[in-house]
Design an enzyme around this catalytic site. Structure first.
Site, PDB file in Angstrom:
ATOM      1  CB  ALA A 126     -17.137 -31.323 -21.567  1.00  0.00           C
ATOM      2  CB  CYS A 175     -28.372 -26.100 -13.253  1.00  0.00           C
ATOM      3  SG  CYS A 175     -28.617 -27.742 -14.479  1.00  0.00           S
ATOM      4  N   GLY A 222     -19.832 -27.089 -24.139  1.00  0.00           N
ATOM      5  CA  GLY A 222     -18.911 -26.013 -24.172  1.00  0.00           C
ATOM      6  C   GLY A 222     -18.443 -24.901 -23.698  1.00  0.00           C
ATOM      7  NE  ARG A 259     -25.218 -32.049 -24.719  1.00  0.00           N
ATOM      8  CZ  ARG A 259     -25.603 -31.374 -24.419  1.00  0.00           C
ATOM      9  NH1 ARG A 259     -27.083 -30.496 -24.696  1.00  0.00           N
ATOM     10  NH2 ARG A 259     -25.075 -30.573 -24.157  1.00  0.00           N
ATOM     11  CG  ASP A 278     -21.830 -28.693 -15.212  1.00  0.00           C
ATOM     12  OD1 ASP A 278     -22.532 -28.063 -14.185  1.00  0.00           O
ATOM     13  OD2 ASP A 278     -22.174 -28.122 -16.723  1.00  0.00           O
TER      14      ASP A 278
END
Length: 558
Positions: free
Chosen positions: A152, A304, A155, A180, A219
């Site tokens: 996460a 990414c 955020g 984090r 992610d």
């Protein structure tokens, strides 16, 4: 402004292995390289809990800055704005959640430091790269879903998920790094998120006792090739590049992208060796997501990076393991130029269904690079058979142990004192509840938020009221959340006073400004938007209580 003259040769050297994809499936190798040599625009979104997109556009225009609505993002953001304003988004029909696109997602010039603007500090907006907003948009999160964000921090996507749920219900936001998680919680507090609990766990070994989820976002940590416009040092031969590096909205250098997985040693540069090292972590995360996903539920896997070893090959391996119980869902975004997933790599033909994956190449839309795969789990596959017990019959029924979110015997009076001090109407807290998580004070959480006991939440909701000091103090996050409803002890600042407040400087408001305030804690506003809490001393001085860790939000514009 172009990057250093060595950039082109460096980029062609480290990315040259993708030239075959351009020869086969993608147009514009030269445009691809040229785009990577240009700085990335800045993107932000207006927080629909606090401000309309048009209002934010006007605030930015007053600073002399040009901002453009992002047409392919704004229809989704408009539907989210409807959800956060609906009295009961669970009961609202899907058609009611669609509205004409408003200017919530905005594009600004490269180098614009959104985090240094007062409106950013007030939680009116969040900075997030345009393609990074795609995963939540494509995950199809609806109110009533139980959602897990497995990796996460920092955020931005977590906040999107929370808003897509209408700031109600249950969202678990996981990361491995305590540092984090703290940054993640800070962003959620600034934006007024009430329906998220943070957990600290190795995402690849996330406990099954957490229960099943309707939607899971992975992610994944990656080699970050798609961020080269923000992090050109990744392309330098022998340069050092931690995964998912980048600056934050304040223009500061951010640490390497941690993940739900235990972090390993960061490696220099980018390339196939680095991608192979990342792949083991990525497979573990996606496998765990499949295990935790409810039958009929969806998983979104994103990175990414351009590397097929971290994208299509990961998805293909997990699909093969599931023997038909998992399938790729085609996804498209009207107005966004995208490419299909890779189906041939290094002489190997891959599963044709991988073409349903979505790739965003930087030169197609003047963005960063991104990869997305949406996976649907078969409704007939065996379930974990652990769901969160809920009072709402529309949200699961099979029990899993819930976390204890409750007040202590002597805590009831705190709410009464807070409401009386600021003149808060009962409606201001109608959709949420207070609970005591630590001896420091009380947290505010969505009334229907039901996190599991395992893994234990690091935080549930927003830390709202410090009760271990005298007098007790409303936190800045809670002030931003509740300030619009306050009818007493509020003070409107001038532009000069606004900047002094954000810099934590002592100031002297005029008698007219404090006419309706008594000495003690007050909420300060600028142009009607709450900035935080201050202490009005009997001397007439106003002492800023703006958090020192946020003090980079200093000034900028009117």
């Amino acid at each position: 402004m172009l990057l250093p003259s060595t950039a082109k040769s460096d980029l062609e050297a480290v990315l040259g292995r993708y030239r075959c994809l351009f020869d086969r499936d993608v147009d514009g190798w030269d445009a691809f390289i040229a785009t990577l040599m240009r700085p990335l625009p800045t993107w932000i979104w207006a927080n629909p809990l606090r401000i309309d997109g048009q209002q934010l556009l006007e605030l930015i225009a007053e600073e002399g800055v040009s901002a453009e609505p992002v047409s392919w993002l704004n229809p989704w953001w408009s539907s989210v704005a409807q959800r956060v304003s609906a009295p009961d988004p669970l009961a609202a029909p899907a058609a009611a959640l669609i509205t004409a696109a408003s200017s919530i997602a905005l594009r600004l010039p490269p180098g614009f430091k959104a985090g240094q603007r007062w409106w950013y500090c007030a939680g009116l907006a969040h900075a997030q790269e345009a393609v990074s907003q795609l995963p939540v948009m494509l995950l199809d999160v609806r109110p009533g879903h139980r959602v897990l964000d497995l990796c996460a921090a920092p955020g931005g996507k977590t906040a999107q998920l929370a808003l897509a749920l209408g700031n109600r219900g249950t969202l678990l936001a996981n990361d491995f790094s305590a540092e984090r998680i703290a940054a993640l919680q800070g962003n959620l507090d600034r934006l007024g998120v009430l329906n998220a609990s943070t957990t600290r766990s190795d995402g690849g070994n996330y406990p099954a006792a957490a229960g099943a989820f309707d939607r899971i976002l992975v992610d994944a940590p990656c080699s970050s090739e798609g961020t080269l416009r923000r992090n050109p040092s990744l392309a330098q031969r022998g340069g050092y590049g931690a995964s998912r590096t980048g600056g934050d909205a304040l223009g500061r250098n951010a640490p390497g992208r941690a993940s739900g997985r235990a972090p390993g040693r960061a490696h220099s540069g980018i390339g196939p060796e680095r991608s192979q090292r990342m792949a083991g972590r990525q497979r573990a995360l996606l496998r765990k997501a499949v295990q935790l996903c409810r039958p009929g539920g969806r998983i979104l896997y994103s990175t990414c990076t351009f590397a097929p070893e971290e994208n299509e090959l990961i998805v293909a391996e997990v699909l093969d393991e599931q023997n038909g119980n998992l399938e790729l869902v085609s996804c498209q975004v009207p107005g966004l130029l995208t490419g299909a997933g890779v189906t041939h790599w290094q002489g190997r033909d891959l599963d044709p269904s991988l073409s349903r994956c979505l790739r965003v190449w930087p030169h197609a839309n003047d963005t960063g690079g991104f990869f997305v795969a949406v996976l649907q789990k078969s409704a007939s596959v065996a379930s974990l058979e652990v769901r969160l017990n809920s009072d709402d019959p529309r949200i699961g029924s099979t029990e899993v142990e819930p976390a204890r979110l409750q007040l202590e015997v002597d805590d009831d009076h705190w709410l009464q004192g807070l409401s009386e001090h600021y003149g808060l109407p009962a409606a201001a807290l109608a959709s949420c509840r207070l609970h005591r998580q630590t001896r420091r004070g009380l947290h505010l959480v969505a009334a229907d938020h039901r996190p599991s006991a395992v893994p234990p939440p690091q935080g549930s909701g927003l830390f709202a009221y410090r009760t271990n000091i005298r007098p007790p103090k409303l936190t800045t996050g809670a002030a931003l959340l509740l300030g619009a409803a306050a009818t007493r002890q509020t003070l409107e600042l001038s532009p000069k006073q606004r900047d002094a407040y954000l810099r934590r400087e002592l100031m002297r408001p005029s008698p007219e400004q404090v006419n309706d305030c008594r000495p003690g804690q007050v909420m300060v506003r600028y142009r009607g938007f709450t900035l935080g809490v201050a202490v009005l001393h009997r001397s007439g001085d106003l002492e800023s209580l703006f958090p020192s860790r946020w003090s980079g939000c200093s000034a900028g514009g009117t």
